[in-house]
Motif scaffolding. Structure first.
Motif, PDB file in Angstrom:
ATOM      1  N   THR A  71       1.020  -1.046   0.486  1.00  0.00           N
ATOM      2  CA  THR A  71      -0.292   0.001  -0.195  1.00  0.00           C
ATOM      3  C   THR A  71       0.808   1.078  -0.038  1.00  0.00           C
ATOM      4  N   ARG A 109       1.999   2.353  -3.039  1.00  0.00           N
ATOM      5  CA  ARG A 109       1.916   2.930  -4.584  1.00  0.00           C
ATOM      6  C   ARG A 109       1.161   4.295  -3.670  1.00  0.00           C
ATOM      7  N   VAL A 160      -9.927  12.162  -6.860  1.00  0.00           N
ATOM      8  CA  VAL A 160     -11.234  12.015  -6.308  1.00  0.00           C
ATOM      9  C   VAL A 160     -11.755  10.629  -7.519  1.00  0.00           C
ATOM     10  N   ASP A 161     -11.116  10.299  -7.997  1.00  0.00           N
ATOM     11  CA  ASP A 161     -10.811   8.895  -8.660  1.00  0.00           C
ATOM     12  C   ASP A 161      -9.565   8.728  -9.785  1.00  0.00           C
ATOM     13  N   PRO A 162      -8.315   8.017  -8.426  1.00  0.00           N
ATOM     14  CA  PRO A 162      -7.265   7.844  -8.887  1.00  0.00           C
ATOM     15  C   PRO A 162      -6.950   6.086  -9.043  1.00  0.00           C
ATOM     16  N   GLN A 163      -8.395   5.377  -9.090  1.00  0.00           N
ATOM     17  CA  GLN A 163      -8.140   4.235  -8.864  1.00  0.00           C
ATOM     18  C   GLN A 163      -8.014   3.721 -11.019  1.00  0.00           C
ATOM     19  N   LEU A 222      -4.115   3.946 -11.131  1.00  0.00           N
ATOM     20  CA  LEU A 222      -3.223   3.256 -10.572  1.00  0.00           C
ATOM     21  C   LEU A 222      -3.263   1.360 -10.561  1.00  0.00           C
ATOM     22  N   TRP A 250     -18.649   4.222  -5.981  1.00  0.00           N
ATOM     23  CA  TRP A 250     -18.109   4.059  -7.493  1.00  0.00           C
ATOM     24  C   TRP A 250     -16.503   3.370  -6.478  1.00  0.00           C
ATOM     25  N   TRP A 267     -12.768   4.154  -5.296  1.00  0.00           N
ATOM     26  CA  TRP A 267     -12.310   5.314  -5.384  1.00  0.00           C
ATOM     27  C   TRP A 267     -10.661   4.951  -5.314  1.00  0.00           C
ATOM     28  N   LEU A 268     -10.660   3.721  -3.828  1.00  0.00           N
ATOM     29  CA  LEU A 268      -9.162   3.004  -4.590  1.00  0.00           C
ATOM     30  C   LEU A 268      -9.690   1.704  -4.547  1.00  0.00           C
ATOM     31  N   ASP A 269      -8.582   0.923  -4.417  1.00  0.00           N
ATOM     32  CA  ASP A 269      -8.689  -0.906  -4.472  1.00  0.00           C
ATOM     33  C   ASP A 269      -7.009  -0.490  -4.620  1.00  0.00           C
ATOM     34  N   VAL A 270      -6.552  -0.995  -3.201  1.00  0.00           N
ATOM     35  CA  VAL A 270      -5.258  -0.479  -3.305  1.00  0.00           C
ATOM     36  C   VAL A 270      -4.105  -1.561  -1.884  1.00  0.00           C
ATOM     37  N   VAL A 309      -6.521  -1.807   1.100  1.00  0.00           N
ATOM     38  CA  VAL A 309      -7.386  -0.425   0.998  1.00  0.00           C
ATOM     39  C   VAL A 309      -8.216  -0.684  -0.040  1.00  0.00           C
ATOM     40  N   LEU A 353     -13.162   6.130   5.855  1.00  0.00           N
ATOM     41  CA  LEU A 353     -12.646   6.820   4.773  1.00  0.00           C
ATOM     42  C   LEU A 353     -13.342   7.734   4.098  1.00  0.00           C
TER      43      LEU A 353
END
Lengths: 468, 595
Positions: free
Chosen positions: A309, A312, A449-452, A455, B63, B65-68, B71, B135
Motif C-alpha cells: 500500500t 502505491r 476523486v478518481d485515482p483508481q 493505479l 464507485w 475510489w481506491l483499491d490498493v 485498502v 474513509l
C-alpha cells in the motif's frame, strides 16, 4: 525504444535551444511537449526496454525500461517543465543556455526514472547535478553563489554515497550468484545480513535525501527556489526530486532485512522540522520549498516502510504533490508578476482585487495541506495506512507533523489573500492564466476523486516487484 | 441506476457548483433558486426514499475510489434507520438555512458565495451521514470543516474573522488526527474501513485495549466536531460568522459517528465512561458559561457545547437510541435559535441592552429554547428518554444531566425574557433594510420552529428505535426503556427551571448578574491564548534561519580552514615544514612508546 525517443527529444531540443538562442523558449517547449506526449502515450502500453552492452566486465549495460509507472512519472516531469515555458519568464540574458540547462536537468531526471541499470541510473543522477548547479549559479538571484555551492556539494556527496552503496551491493550479489550485474531486477534477489543491509540503506537514503531533497540534506532547496526565475524554481522544486523519491521505492525491497528505526525517525523529524521552519518564513517561495521538504519526509517514510500500500501511496503522492506544489508556485509567480514580490509581509487583501487568483491560491494551498478529496490526501493516506503495520509510532507522529502544513498554509492564505485590500489596483488573472490554473486544479481534483483508473494502469509494473 | 437516496448529496453539490459560477455577479433571484431549489430537491429525495424504503438496510456502491493492497475504500452509501434520521434532519436544516440566507443576505454582493459554501457544507454533511466507509465519511467530515472555515472567515476584509476561522480549522484538524489514527488502527486490526463490517467484527476481532485506543481517537474527533470542552473554542470562534446557523448540524456528526462505531465503544470497558465524563463536563460547564453570556451568539455557542454534552452523557450511559434521537431535535432547536438570534439582532445583540426582538422572532426563540430538552407539556421529547436511560444505565451521571439541563434551560429562558421584554424598539432597528427582506426573514425562524421543532421535539425514541435496531448485523444491546418516574422527574425539573427563569427575568426583570468567570466562559480562550498560542508563536519565531544549513556551512568553513592550514604547513617555508615534521615525529614516537 520509447525511452530513447523521450530522452532524445529532450536532449535534441536542448541542443536546439542552445543553438537558436532567441527562440529558445519555443524549442524548449516543443521538446517538452514531444517527450511528455511520448511518455503519456506509453502509460497505457506494456513495458518495453532496450539494452545495449556498456561495460560487460562489470555487467553494466545501457538498459532503459519504459513501464507504465516510469512513463507516468516522466510525463509529469515533462509537463512540469512545460509550465516553465508557459510562464514566459525566460531570462533575457542567454535564454538559449537557460532552456538547454532546464532540458538537461529534466532529461537527467527522466533518464534516472527510465534506467534499469543501477550504474546508468547513478550516471544520470550525477549528470543532473551540473545543469542544476549552473542554473542556480547563473540565474539564482542575489545569493546565487553559496546556494549553487550548497546544491553541488550536497548532491555530490549524496551521489558518492549512492555509488559506494551500489558497488557494495553489486559485489555482494556477485559473491552470491557468481555473475556481475547492475540490473535492478537481478539485484533485488540479493540476500543481505541485517547489519550490512542497514548500512547500505542508510547510504542509499542519504543519496536520495540529497536529491529529493529531504531533511537533513535539504539545505540547497530553499535558497535555490527563492532566487531562480519562477519557471526554473518550479522545475527545481517540483520535478527534480521525483527521480530521487522514486528510486528509493525501486531499491528498498533489496534491503528488506535492514533495521529501519533510525531512518524512519529521521523521516518523521524531517516532517516536523520543515514544517517548523516553513512557519516563520516570510517569502512565499521559501515556504513552498520547505513544505516540499516536509513532503519528502512522508515519501521517505512510505519508501522505507515499503509495503504494497505505501509504495502505491508514494506513487500517487508524487504525482499529486508535484501538480499541487507546481500549482502553488504558478500562483506565486502570478502574484510576483503583479506585485513584484512574494514577501508575505508586503502582500495581503489580494482577494479584493483578484478573486480568481485567490480562489486558485486557496485551492492549491488546500491541496498541499492534504485536504481529503484532493489527490494529495489519497496518496498521503495510502502511505500512512500502508506504513502503519511496520511503524505505527512513526505514522502517528507524521500524521501530527503533517498538521504543520495546515498551520503554515492557513497562515499564508491569511497573510496573502485575506484582509483589507490595498490601495493599488491588482489585475486578476486573464483568460490564458485561468486556463492554465484550471488544468492544474482539474488534475489535482481528478487524482483525488478518481485515482483508481491510473493505479490500475500502472499496477502491472508493481506486480513485477517482490513484496516483502 | 443507484437507489434514489444515493442522489441526496448530489443536489447540494450541483447547487454549490452552479452558484459558484455566479460569484461576483449580481443575480440574487437565480442564486436563491439554485440554493433553495437544490436543498429542496435533496429533502424531497430523502422523503421519497423513506417512502420507498422497506425497512431493511440498503447498501449502494457508487464507485471504487481506491483499491490498493487491501485498502479498498469504496464510495458506498448506507440507508438505514440511523442515516435516515440524520440525513433527514440535515436536509431539513439545509432548507431552513437557505431560506434564512435568502431573507437576510440576498442583497449582499457576497450572497452567491454564501450559497456556494452552504451548499458545499450540506453536501459534505450528507456524504458524511450516508457513507458506509469510514474513509469516505472522513472526506465528508473534512470538507465540512473546510466549508465551515470559509464561512467563519466569510467577511475576509476583517482580519479578526480570518484569525477566528483559522483557529476553528486548526482545532478541527487537530482533533481529526485522532480519527485518522483510529482509522489506521482499525484498518490494521480488522482489515477494512467498511462501517457495516466494522460494526459486525468489532466485538470479535478487537481486544479491549485496541478498542479503547480506537475509541479515544474517535472521541477526540467527536470532541472537536461537537464542540466539547476543552475543544469548544473553535465553535466560539465560528459563532460570530455567517455560518453559525450550520454549526449545530455539524455538531450532530459527533454523536452520529459514535453511534456508527458503537460496537467498538462497547468492546472497551472504559470507552463509554470516558464519553460520559467528557459529556458531563461539557454539559455543566457549558450551561454555566451560557448563563454568563451577554452576547446572544456566544450564549448559543455555549448552549451547543452543553446540549451535545448532554447527548454524549446519554451515549456513554448506553442509551444510544434515545441519545441520537435527542441529538437530532437538539440540532434542529439550536439551528432555529441561532437563526432567530441572527434575525432579531442585527446589529449583534447584547442582552444587557434594552432590546426587543420582533414578536415572531421571540416566539421562535422561545419554542426553540423549550424544545431543546423538550420542556413539557409543550414538547415531551426524546431528552426525557435520555435521562431515563442514564438513570437505568449509569445512574452516577443522572445528577449532572438533570442539573446541567436545568441550568441551560434557565439560561435560555433568561435570554428569551430579554428578547420578549416589552420596550420601545431602538432607533434604526431594522428599519433601514428593504421591507420585503425583513418580513421574509422575520417570519423564517417561526415557520421553521413550527415546521421542524414541533414534530421533532415531540419525537420519542419509539418510532425510530425499531428501525435503529436493524442497523447492525451483530447483536446489539437495545437501549434501556426509560423508567417513567425519571422521565417525570426530569420534566418537572425542567418546568421548574424554565418557570424560575421566566419569573425572575420575564415577570420581575431581576437584575441578577452571573459571576465574571462565567461571562468569560471559564477563561478557556484566554488560557488557550496564553498557554498554547503565545508559546507556540514564540517557539516558531519570525524569519528563522535553517539550523541545518548553518551547521552545514560551518562544516564547509571548517574544511576550508583545515585546507588552508594544511597548505601552510606543507607548502610554506622550510621552518614550518621542519616544525610540523618534528611534531608528527614526536606524536608517532609517543604513541609507539606508550604501546
Amino acid at each position: 525504444m520509447i525511452g530513447i525517443l523521450v530522452l532524445a527529444s529532450l536532449l535534441l531540443a536542448a541542443a536546439g535551444a542552445l543553438a537558436r538562442g532567441a527562440s529558445a523558449r519555443i524549442t524548449t517547449g516543443v521538446g517538452l511537449v514531444i517527450s511528455a506526449s511520448l511518455a503519456g502515450a506509453a502509460v497505457a502500453q506494456p513495458a518495453t526496454g532496450v539494452v545495449a552492452p556498456w561495460i560487460p566486465a562489470f555487467g553494466a549495460s545501457f538498459s532503459l525500461m519504459v513501464t507504465p509507472l516510469s512513463a507516468a512519472l516522466c510525463a509529469v516531469v515533462s509537463a512540469i517543465g512545460l509550465l516553465a515555458v508557459i510562464l514566459e519568464d525566460f531570462p533575457a540574458d542567454r535564454p538559449g543556455a537557460y532552456g538547454a540547462l532546464l532540458l538537461a536537468a529534466i532529461a537527467s531526471v527522466e533518464g534516472a526514472l527510465l534506467s534499469q541499470d543501477l550504474l546508468l541510473l547513478l550516471c544520470c543522477f550525477e549528470a543532473g547535478i551540473l545543469p542544476a548547479w549552473a542554473l542556480v549559479a547563473i540565474w539564482g538571484g542575489a545569493d546565487r553563489e553559496p546556494a549553487a555551492n550548497r546544491l553541488f556539494v550536497l548532491q555530490h556527496v549524496g551521489t558518492a554515497a549512492l555509488l559506494v552503496a551500489a558497488v557494495a551491493l553489486v559485489v555482494v550479489h556477485h559473491r552470491q550468484s557468481g555473475e556481475w550485474t547492475f540490473d535492478l531486477d537481478a539485484l533485488r534477489s540479493t540476500m543481505l545480513v541485517p547489519s550490512f543491509a542497514t548500512a547500505l540503506l542508510a547510504a542509499l537514503v542519504a543519496g536520495f535525501a540529497a536529491r529529493m531533497p529531504a531533511f537533513p540534506l535539504h539545505g540547497w532547496l530553499a535558497d535555490a527556489a527563492a532566487g531562480l526565475p519562477a519557471g526554473a524554481a518550479i522545475v527545481v522544486v517540483g520535478a527534480l526530486g521525483v527521480a530521487g523519491s522514486w528510486t528509493i521505492v525501486r531499491v528498498a525491497p533489496v534491503l528488506a532485512a535492514a533495521h529501519t528505526g533510525v531512518l524512519l525517525a529521521v523521516a518523521t523529524a524531517g516532517v516536523f522540522y520543515a514544517g517548523f521552519l516553513a512557519f516563520s518564513q516570510n517569502e512565499l517561495r521559501r515556504v513552498i520549498a520547505l513544505l516540499a521538504v516536509a513532503r519528502g519526509g512522508l515519501v521517505l517514510l512510505g519508501g522505507v516502510a515499503w509495503t504494497e500500500t505505501s509504495v502505491r501511496g508514494v506513487f500517487l503522492s508524487l504525482l499529486a504533490h508535484a501538480a499541487s506544489i507546481a500549482g502553488l508556485l504558478v500562483v506565486t509567480a502570478m502574484i510576483e508578476r503583479r506585485m513584484g514580490t512574494s514577501d508575505l509581509d508586503r502582500l495581503g487583501g489580494l482577494w479584493g482585487h483578484a478573486p480568481r487568483l485567490t480562489f486558485a491560491g486557496i485551492f492549491f494551498a488546500l491541496a498541499v495541506l492534504g485536504l481529503p478529496g484532493l489527490g494529495t490526501f489519497a496518496g498521503e493516506f495510502l502511505v500512512l495506512a500502508g506504513a502503519w503495520s511496520r511503524a505505527p509510532s512513526s505514522v502517528a507522529l507524521t500524521s501530527l507533523g503533517l498538521l504543520g502544513a495546515t498551520l503554515v498554509l492557513l497562515g499564508v492564505v491569511h497573510r496573502a489573500w485575506l484582509g483589507r485590500p490595498g490601495e493599488e489596483e491588482v489585475p486578476d488573472v486573464d483568460g490564458r492564466e485561468s486556463a492554465l490554473l484550471f488544468v492544474l486544479m482539474a488534475a489535482v481534483l481528478l487524482l483525488g476523486v478518481d485515482p483508481q483508473p491510473l493505479l490500475d494502469l500502472v499496477e502491472p509494473s508493481f506486480g513485477a516487484w517482490s513484496v516483502r | 441506476m443507484p437507489s434514489p437516496f444515493a442522489w441526496t448529496p448530489l443536489f447540494p453539490l450541483i447547487g454549490a457548483l452552479l452558484s459558484s459560477a455566479l460569484v461576483g455577479r449580481s443575480s440574487p433571484r437565480v442564486v436563491t433558486m439554485i440554493g433553495l431549489g437544490t436543498s429542496l430537491l435533496s429533502l424531497g429525495t430523502v422523503i421519497a426514499a423513506v417512502a420507498a424504503w422497506d425497512g431493511s438496510p440498503i447498501r449502494e456502491d457508487v464507485w471504487v475510489w481506491l483499491d490498493v493492497g487491501g485498502v479498498a475504500p469504496i464510495v458506498a452509501f448506507r440507508w438505514d434507520g440511523l442515516s435516515i434520521w440524520t440525513t433527514g434532519i440535515a436536509a431539513a436544516l439545509g432548507v431552513a438555512v437557505q431560506v434564512h440566507a435568502a431573507g437576510s443576505l440576498a442583497r449582499d454582493a457576497a450572497y452567491a458565495r454564501f450559497v456556494t459554501l452552504t451548499s458545499l457544507l450540506l453536501a459534505a454533511v450528507l456524504v458524511l451521514f450516508l457513507a458506509d466507509n469510514l474513509l469516505v465519511l472522513f472526506v465528508g467530515w473534512e470538507i465540512a470543516s473546510l466549508a465551515a472555515y470559509l464561512l467563519t472567515g466569510f467577511w475576509w476584509q476583517d482580519h479578526a474573522n480570518g484569525v477566528a476561522a483559522r483557529k476553528g480549522f486548526v482545532v478541527a484538524r487537530l482533533a481529526d488526527v485522532g480519527l485518522l489514527l483510529a482509522m489506521f488502527l482499525l484498518l490494521d486490526r480488522t482489515g477494512t474501513l467498511d462501517l457495516g463490517t466494522i460494526a459486525a467484527q468489532a466485538p470479535v476481532s478487537l481486544t479491549s485495549r485496541t478498542a479503547g485506543a480506537i475509541a479515544i481517537g474517535v472521541l477526540l474527533a467527536v470532541m472537536g466536531r461537537s464542540a466539547q470542552m476543552p475543544l469548544h473554542t473553535g465553535l466560539l470562534a465560528a459563532a460570530t460568522g455567517p455560518g453559525a446557523a450550520l454549526q449545530p448540524l455539524l455538531a450532530l456528526a459527533g454523536p452520529y459517528l459514535i453511534v456508527r462505531l458503537y460496537p467498538v465503544f462497547l468492546s472497551s470497558p472504559m470507552a463509554l465512561d470516558l464519553v460520559a465524563a467528557v459529556g458531563a463536563l461539557s454539559l455543566l460547564m457549558g450551561a454555566l458559561a451560557a448563563l454568563g453570556q451577554t452576547d446572544l451568539r456566544r450564549l448559543l455557542a455555549f448552549a451547543t457545547t452543553a446540549a451535545f454534552g448532554f447527548v454524549l452523557v446519554g451515549l456513554g450511559s448506553g442509551a444510544w437510541a434515545a441519545s441520537i434521537a435527542a441529538a437530532g431535535s437538539i440540532a434542529a432547536a439550536l439551528t432555529v435559535a441561532v437563526v432567530a438570534a441572527e434575525v432579531g439582532s442585527a446589529p449583534p445583540m447584547t442582552l444587557s441592552e434594552r432590546l426587543r426582538a420582533p414578536v415572531p422572532v421571540a416566539a421562535a426563540f422561545g419554542i426553540a429554547a423549550l424544545a431543546l430538552f423538550g420542556v413539557p407539556p409543550l414538547l415531551p421529547g426524546a431528552a426525557g428518554d435520555v435521562a431515563g436511560g442514564v438513570a437505568a444505565g449509569a445512574p452516577v451521571w443522572l445528577a449532572p444531566v438533570v442539573v446541567g439541563a436545568m441550568i441551560l434551560t434557565f439560561a435560555l429562558v433568561r435570554a428569551l425574557a430579554r428578547l420578549a421584554s416589552p420596550s420601545e424598539p431602538l432607533p434604526g432597528d431594522r428599519t433601514s433594510a428593504p421591507a420585503g427582506t425583513v418580513i421574509m426573514s422575520r417570519w423564517t425562524p417561526l415557520v421553521a420552529a413550527i415546521l421542524l421543532l414541533l414534530p421533532l421535539g415531540a419525537a420519542r425514541v419509539s418510532p425510530i428505535a425499531p428501525r435503529l435496531g436493524a442497523l447492525f448485523e451483530a447483536p446489539f444491546p437495545p437501549s434501556e426503556p426509560a423508567p417513567g418516574l425519571v422521565r417525570l422527574a426530569f420534566a418537572v425539573a425542567l418546568i421548574g427551571a424554565a418557570g424560575l427563569g421566566w419569573a425572575m427575568f420575564g415577570l420581575r426583570r431581576a437584575s441578577w448578574a452571573p459571576p465574571a468567570l462565567l461571562a468569560r466562559g471559564f477563561a478557556f480562550e484566554e488560557a488557550e491564548d496564553e498557554a498554547v498560542v503565545r508559546p507556540a508563536l514564540f517557539l516558531l519565531g519570525e524569519d528563522r534561519q535553517d539550523a541545518v544549513v548553518i551547521a552545514g556551512d560551518g562544516v564547509g568553513t571548517a574544511i576550508r580552514a583545515g585546507g588552508r592550514l594544511l597548505t601552510r604547513l606543507l607548502a610554506g617555508d622550510a621552518r614550518w615544514i621542519a616544525a610540523s615534521a618534528v611534531v608528527v615525529a614526536t606524536i608517532v614516537v609517543a604513541i609507539a612508546e606508550l604501546r
